[in-house]
Design a protein around this motif. Structure first.
Motif, PDB file in Angstrom:
ATOM      1  N   GLY A   1     -31.896  -8.046  41.848  1.00  0.00           N
ATOM      2  CA  GLY A   1     -30.892  -8.006  40.790  1.00  0.00           C
ATOM      3  C   GLY A   1     -30.717  -9.317  40.040  1.00  0.00           C
ATOM      4  N   ALA A   2     -29.511  -9.866  40.128  1.00  0.00           N
ATOM      5  CA  ALA A   2     -29.187 -11.101  39.413  1.00  0.00           C
ATOM      6  C   ALA A   2     -30.014 -12.284  39.921  1.00  0.00           C
ATOM      7  CB  ALA A   2     -27.703 -11.407  39.534  1.00  0.00           C
ATOM      8  N   GLY A   3     -30.475 -12.223  41.157  1.00  0.00           N
ATOM      9  CA  GLY A   3     -31.335 -13.287  41.685  1.00  0.00           C
ATOM     10  C   GLY A   3     -32.641 -13.366  40.917  1.00  0.00           C
ATOM     11  N   VAL A   4     -33.190 -12.220  40.578  1.00  0.00           N
ATOM     12  CA  VAL A   4     -34.420 -12.164  39.777  1.00  0.00           C
ATOM     13  C   VAL A   4     -34.141 -12.716  38.384  1.00  0.00           C
ATOM     14  CG1 VAL A   4     -36.160 -10.652  38.763  1.00  0.00           C
ATOM     15  CG2 VAL A   4     -35.308 -10.201  41.062  1.00  0.00           C
ATOM     16  N   ALA A   5     -33.029 -12.308  37.800  1.00  0.00           N
ATOM     17  CA  ALA A   5     -32.680 -12.766  36.450  1.00  0.00           C
ATOM     18  C   ALA A   5     -32.474 -14.280  36.427  1.00  0.00           C
ATOM     19  CB  ALA A   5     -31.428 -12.052  35.959  1.00  0.00           C
ATOM     20  N   LEU A   6     -31.818 -14.815  37.444  1.00  0.00           N
ATOM     21  CA  LEU A   6     -31.595 -16.264  37.523  1.00  0.00           C
ATOM     22  C   LEU A   6     -32.916 -17.010  37.652  1.00  0.00           C
ATOM     23  CD1 LEU A   6     -29.671 -18.664  37.736  1.00  0.00           C
ATOM     24  CD2 LEU A   6     -29.516 -18.207  40.189  1.00  0.00           C
ATOM     25  N   HIS A   7     -33.795 -16.514  38.504  1.00  0.00           N
ATOM     26  CA  HIS A   7     -35.109 -17.135  38.684  1.00  0.00           C
ATOM     27  C   HIS A   7     -35.891 -17.123  37.366  1.00  0.00           C
ATOM     28  CE1 HIS A   7     -38.652 -18.424  40.881  1.00  0.00           C
ATOM     29  NE2 HIS A   7     -39.325 -17.420  40.355  1.00  0.00           N
ATOM     30  N   ARG A   8     -35.856 -15.995  36.691  1.00  0.00           N
ATOM     31  CA  ARG A   8     -36.556 -15.857  35.410  1.00  0.00           C
ATOM     32  C   ARG A   8     -35.978 -16.794  34.353  1.00  0.00           C
ATOM     33  NH1 ARG A   8     -39.342 -16.119  31.820  1.00  0.00           N
ATOM     34  NH2 ARG A   8     -39.977 -14.541  30.340  1.00  0.00           N
ATOM     35  N   ALA A   9     -34.662 -16.945  34.335  1.00  0.00           N
ATOM     36  CA  ALA A   9     -34.014 -17.827  33.360  1.00  0.00           C
ATOM     37  C   ALA A   9     -34.425 -19.282  33.581  1.00  0.00           C
ATOM     38  CB  ALA A   9     -32.499 -17.684  33.444  1.00  0.00           C
ATOM     39  N   VAL A  10     -34.520 -19.697  34.833  1.00  0.00           N
ATOM     40  CA  VAL A  10     -34.941 -21.077  35.134  1.00  0.00           C
ATOM     41  C   VAL A  10     -36.391 -21.287  34.701  1.00  0.00           C
ATOM     42  CG1 VAL A  10     -35.374 -22.729  37.004  1.00  0.00           C
ATOM     43  CG2 VAL A  10     -33.275 -21.392  36.988  1.00  0.00           C
TER      44      VAL A  10
ATOM     45  N   MET B   1     -28.731 -19.665  51.624  1.00  0.00           N
ATOM     46  CA  MET B   1     -29.138 -18.359  52.048  1.00  0.00           C
ATOM     47  C   MET B   1     -27.927 -17.449  52.195  1.00  0.00           C
ATOM     48  SD  MET B   1     -32.409 -18.400  52.149  1.00  0.00           S
ATOM     49  CE  MET B   1     -32.846 -16.945  53.024  1.00  0.00           C
ATOM     50  N   ALA B   2     -26.890 -17.953  52.829  1.00  0.00           N
ATOM     51  CA  ALA B   2     -25.700 -17.127  53.038  1.00  0.00           C
ATOM     52  C   ALA B   2     -25.082 -16.715  51.703  1.00  0.00           C
ATOM     53  CB  ALA B   2     -24.683 -17.865  53.893  1.00  0.00           C
ATOM     54  N   LEU B   3     -25.029 -17.648  50.766  1.00  0.00           N
ATOM     55  CA  LEU B   3     -24.457 -17.352  49.452  1.00  0.00           C
ATOM     56  C   LEU B   3     -25.301 -16.320  48.707  1.00  0.00           C
ATOM     57  CD1 LEU B   3     -22.139 -18.114  47.579  1.00  0.00           C
ATOM     58  CD2 LEU B   3     -23.582 -19.932  46.665  1.00  0.00           C
ATOM     59  N   GLY B   4     -26.608 -16.454  48.785  1.00  0.00           N
ATOM     60  CA  GLY B   4     -27.503 -15.491  48.144  1.00  0.00           C
ATOM     61  C   GLY B   4     -27.367 -14.105  48.737  1.00  0.00           C
ATOM     62  N   GLN B   5     -27.245 -14.034  50.057  1.00  0.00           N
ATOM     63  CA  GLN B   5     -27.069 -12.739  50.696  1.00  0.00           C
ATOM     64  C   GLN B   5     -25.696 -12.161  50.383  1.00  0.00           C
ATOM     65  OE1 GLN B   5     -28.184 -14.077  54.681  1.00  0.00           O
ATOM     66  NE2 GLN B   5     -29.844 -12.575  54.645  1.00  0.00           N
ATOM     67  N   LEU B   6     -24.672 -13.009  50.372  1.00  0.00           N
ATOM     68  CA  LEU B   6     -23.315 -12.557  50.093  1.00  0.00           C
ATOM     69  C   LEU B   6     -23.222 -11.887  48.731  1.00  0.00           C
ATOM     70  CD1 LEU B   6     -20.265 -12.523  50.881  1.00  0.00           C
ATOM     71  CD2 LEU B   6     -20.098 -14.743  49.733  1.00  0.00           C
ATOM     72  N   HIS B   7     -23.935 -12.431  47.755  1.00  0.00           N
ATOM     73  CA  HIS B   7     -23.875 -11.911  46.387  1.00  0.00           C
ATOM     74  C   HIS B   7     -25.044 -10.989  46.048  1.00  0.00           C
ATOM     75  CE1 HIS B   7     -20.382 -14.252  45.308  1.00  0.00           C
ATOM     76  NE2 HIS B   7     -20.938 -15.284  45.923  1.00  0.00           N
ATOM     77  N   SER B   8     -25.757 -10.556  47.053  1.00  0.00           N
ATOM     78  CA  SER B   8     -26.891  -9.622  46.887  1.00  0.00           C
ATOM     79  C   SER B   8     -27.948 -10.155  45.930  1.00  0.00           C
ATOM     80  CB  SER B   8     -26.399  -8.251  46.426  1.00  0.00           C
ATOM     81  OG  SER B   8     -25.518  -7.708  47.380  1.00  0.00           O
ATOM     82  N   LEU B   9     -28.205 -11.458  46.008  1.00  0.00           N
ATOM     83  CA  LEU B   9     -29.249 -12.067  45.182  1.00  0.00           C
ATOM     84  C   LEU B   9     -30.589 -12.076  45.900  1.00  0.00           C
ATOM     85  CD1 LEU B   9     -27.290 -15.176  43.867  1.00  0.00           C
ATOM     86  CD2 LEU B   9     -27.578 -12.971  42.749  1.00  0.00           C
ATOM     87  N   ILE B  10     -30.550 -12.050  47.231  1.00  0.00           N
ATOM     88  CA  ILE B  10     -31.770 -12.070  48.026  1.00  0.00           C
ATOM     89  C   ILE B  10     -31.680 -11.032  49.136  1.00  0.00           C
ATOM     90  CG2 ILE B  10     -32.337 -14.489  47.572  1.00  0.00           C
ATOM     91  CD1 ILE B  10     -31.116 -15.206  50.247  1.00  0.00           C
ATOM     92  N   ASP B  11     -32.843 -10.568  49.567  1.00  0.00           N
ATOM     93  CA  ASP B  11     -32.927  -9.605  50.666  1.00  0.00           C
ATOM     94  C   ASP B  11     -33.877 -10.180  51.708  1.00  0.00           C
ATOM     95  OD1 ASP B  11     -33.256  -7.475  52.385  1.00  0.00           O
ATOM     96  OD2 ASP B  11     -33.509  -5.996  50.788  1.00  0.00           O
ATOM     97  N   VAL B  12     -33.306 -10.856  52.698  1.00  0.00           N
ATOM     98  CA  VAL B  12     -34.097 -11.506  53.742  1.00  0.00           C
ATOM     99  C   VAL B  12     -34.709 -10.485  54.708  1.00  0.00           C
ATOM    100  CG1 VAL B  12     -34.049 -13.152  55.654  1.00  0.00           C
ATOM    101  CG2 VAL B  12     -32.843 -13.674  53.540  1.00  0.00           C
TER     102      VAL B  12
END
Length: 56
Positions: A28-37, A1-12
């Motif tokens: 942003g990139a969190g959506v793209a990563l999820h879509r790629a998986v 969670m901390a890493l995702g928030q640090l890199h603006s991948l998630i918005d808790v």
């Protein structure tokens, strides 16, 4: 969670405000990563003979 928030991948905070505790939004990139998986899983399954179906 901390890493995702640090890199603006998630918005808790926004997810909690909208849907309650233990929820978050991918951004942003969190959506793209999820879509790629997801796409990787679909590609591997179709290579093994699975057929995609959709509901309307």
């Amino acid at each position: 969670m901390a890493l995702g928030q640090l890199h603006s991948l998630i918005d808790v905070p926004r997810g909690v405000k909208t849907a309650g505790t233990r929820n978050y939004y991918l951004t942003g990139a969190g959506v793209a990563l999820h879509r790629a998986v997801q796409q990787l899983a679909v590609d591997l399954l179709t290579e093994r003979g699975f057929q995609l179906l959709t509901f309307r």
